[in-house]
Design a protein around this motif. Structure first.
Motif, mmCIF file in Angstrom:
data_model
loop_
_atom_site.group_PDB
_atom_site.id
_atom_site.type_symbol
_atom_site.label_atom_id
_atom_site.label_comp_id
_atom_site.label_asym_id
_atom_site.label_seq_id
_atom_site.Cartn_x
_atom_site.Cartn_y
_atom_site.Cartn_z
ATOM 1 N N SER A 146 5.400 -2.536 7.745
ATOM 2 C CA SER A 146 3.968 -2.315 7.976
ATOM 3 C C SER A 146 3.156 -3.414 7.305
ATOM 4 C CB SER A 146 3.535 -0.964 7.402
ATOM 5 O OG SER A 146 2.130 -0.812 7.549
ATOM 6 N N THR A 204 7.199 11.884 3.747
ATOM 7 C CA THR A 204 6.891 10.579 4.345
ATOM 8 C C THR A 204 5.609 10.687 5.143
ATOM 9 O OG1 THR A 204 7.734 8.742 5.682
ATOM 10 C CG2 THR A 204 8.284 10.956 6.448
ATOM 11 N N GLU A 257 -4.090 -4.340 10.690
ATOM 12 C CA GLU A 257 -3.091 -3.402 11.215
ATOM 13 C C GLU A 257 -1.957 -4.253 11.764
ATOM 14 O OE1 GLU A 257 -3.204 0.025 11.582
ATOM 15 O OE2 GLU A 257 -5.329 0.547 11.446
ATOM 16 N N THR A 294 4.126 2.116 12.932
ATOM 17 C CA THR A 294 4.282 3.247 13.855
ATOM 18 C C THR A 294 4.816 2.756 15.199
ATOM 19 O OG1 THR A 294 2.487 4.418 12.766
ATOM 20 C CG2 THR A 294 2.984 5.068 15.043
ATOM 21 N N TYR A 300 2.074 11.971 0.080
ATOM 22 C CA TYR A 300 2.454 12.750 1.260
ATOM 23 C C TYR A 300 2.448 14.257 1.015
ATOM 24 C CZ TYR A 300 4.367 8.164 2.471
ATOM 25 O OH TYR A 300 4.544 6.836 2.714
ATOM 26 N N THR A 360 4.113 9.445 11.009
ATOM 27 C CA THR A 360 4.723 8.762 12.155
ATOM 28 C C THR A 360 6.183 8.389 11.948
ATOM 29 O OG1 THR A 360 3.738 6.656 11.455
ATOM 30 C CG2 THR A 360 2.552 7.929 13.136
ATOM 31 N N THR A 361 6.702 8.456 10.714
ATOM 32 C CA THR A 361 8.149 8.298 10.528
ATOM 33 C C THR A 361 8.859 9.355 11.381
ATOM 34 O OG1 THR A 361 7.706 7.762 8.206
ATOM 35 C CG2 THR A 361 10.002 8.159 8.798
ATOM 36 N N ALA A 369 8.287 0.447 5.400
ATOM 37 C CA ALA A 369 6.842 0.178 5.343
ATOM 38 C C ALA A 369 6.396 -0.277 3.952
ATOM 39 C CB ALA A 369 6.058 1.424 5.745
ATOM 40 N N ASP A 390 12.837 2.977 7.493
ATOM 41 C CA ASP A 390 11.385 2.818 7.501
ATOM 42 C C ASP A 390 11.044 2.073 6.213
ATOM 43 O OD1 ASP A 390 8.682 3.005 7.121
ATOM 44 O OD2 ASP A 390 8.499 5.035 7.922
#
Ligand SMILES: Cc1ncc(COP(=O)(O)O)c(C=O)c1O
Length: 375
Positions: A176, A79, A187, A55, A319, A82-83, A154, A152
């Motif tokens: 991520s 998604t 994290e 994020t 999602y 936060t994308t 992740a 993205d």
């Protein structure tokens, strides 16, 4: 049976101890440098900045775009929040695009319909670590000089598309290291810079809006506030843990590949009218992030989820369409239709997937799942 269980795979604890004893436990420490170099080399990037999360990396990418009033960003509706939110909070209006059903990645033909002069970025997500239709996406953004592609990634570290690493296509890509991902440190995240021209300013924004890096490099004699920015950096304690994970990437990927292949070989013979298994199209090197199946409709998916959960197996959905979320209206540039997203969101079921899941447990999960689809 949990859905995910992070595991120690290499020198994580040795490195963590070294980081504590070494005295530099904050951002941009010696372990962060080693992790950044490993990632930079794999992706062939200009530079990599380790952040507190994916994020945060998306937010830093959003800041680097210098968004102006009226600018828009195209994001998938299918998604993680936060994308999209990373760009909305930098002032962009959001345009939600649909996914295509083969990879569940951004649909290039919908993106082509939505592109106009206000669009500043298009953000594909390599869902489940399977590359989006990158050739087509690159073709549709061609000629839009103000548009940056931001991957993205992740889910997709060490995945590839036609032999090129995922994360190497965009001006920026993000990673991520959250505990649910393939390589973890609790994290964490990273911003990958694929254009050399972004490196200097990215460090300023990363260093809380200061020219600290130029000062440390002896280019200026004191450092000061020169730009916008924030505190984005990953603590070296976490980078140390992460280095242990990344150095064990062959082991981790081999374990995850074995999990993926066992699910595939158990379920493929039964796929058809009752369910479909996820696809890996030609030319994709999977990152083995997850294994999902698609049930015929929401009711049957929910029934299978309940059946698995009743047997103590934590399978999950994924999602929920962002374009229909309560806050989406506030950030949306214009309403769009995303029918594939809506259908897939109600049909998708993810099976437990982690490095240490044993073959006999996978077999039990599959037997239970097959029982639920027949009930
Ligand atoms: C596609 C995608 N992007 C971004 C994120 C956010 O990652 P992080 O938790 O590292 O901020 C996630 C989290 O699951 C994700 O699935």
């Amino acid at each position: 049976m949990p859905f995910n269980r992070p595991s120690i795979e290499g020198a994580e604890l040795t490195y963590l101890r070294q980081a504590v004893e070494g005295g530099h436990s904050s951002a941009k420490g010696p372990f962060a440098r080693r992790v950044a170099e490993l990632l930079r080399e794999h992706i062939g990037a200009s530079d990599v900045l380790l952040t507190t999360s994916c994020t945060a990396a998306l937010e830093l990418a959003g800041m680097l775009l210098d968004l102006q009033p009226g600018d828009t960003v195209i994001v998938p509706s299918f998604t993680f929040v936060t994308t999209a939110l990373a760009f909305a909070r930098e002032g962009a209006r959001l345009v939600f695009a649909d996914i295509e059903p083969e990879t569940l990645g951004l649909d290039p033909s919908h993106v082509a319909e939505l592109l106009d002069d206000r669009v500043r970025a298009v953000v594909p997500v390599h869902y489940a670590g399977i590359g989006c239709q990158m050739d087509e996406l690159l073709r549709v953004v061609e000629g839009y000089d103000r548009v940056s592609l931001i991957e993205d990634n992740a889910h997709g570290l060490f995945g590839s598309y036609r032999g090129k690493p995922l994360g190497a296509f965009g001006r920026f890509s993000t990673l991520s290291f959250h505990e649910t991902k393939n390589f973890v440190c609790g994290e964490g995240g990273a911003l990958v810079l694929n254009h050399g021209g972004d490196v200097e300013r990215a460090h300023v924004l990363f260093d809380k809006g200061t020219n600290r890096r130029a000062f440390l490099n002896g280019q200026v004699d004191k450092y000061t506030w020169t730009d916008t920015g924030s505190s984005f950096g990953m603590a070296d304690l976490l980078a140390a843990y992460l280095l242990g994970q990344l150095e064990a990437r062959d082991t981790i990927l081999a374990k995850r590949r074995a999990v993926f292949e066992r699910y595939r070989s158990n379920l493929e013979p039964h796929a058809g009218a009752d369910f479909e298994i996820m696809r890996v199209p030609q030319g994709r090197g999977p990152a083995y992030h997850m294994f999902y199946v698609l049930l015929p409709d929401r009711e049957l998916r929910d029934r299978a989820l309940r059946g698995l959960n009743q047997e103590g197996i934590l399978a999950t959905f994924h999602y929920v369409p962002l374009h229909a979320a309560p806050k989406a209206q506030a950030f949306m540039a214009t309403p769009t239709a995303c029918p594939v997203t809506e259908a897939i969101s109600g049909r998708l079921l993810r099976l437990p997937f982690f490095n240490g899941i044993e073959a006999d447990v996978i077999d039990r999960v599959c037997d239970t799942f097959l029982g639920c689809t027949r009930a």
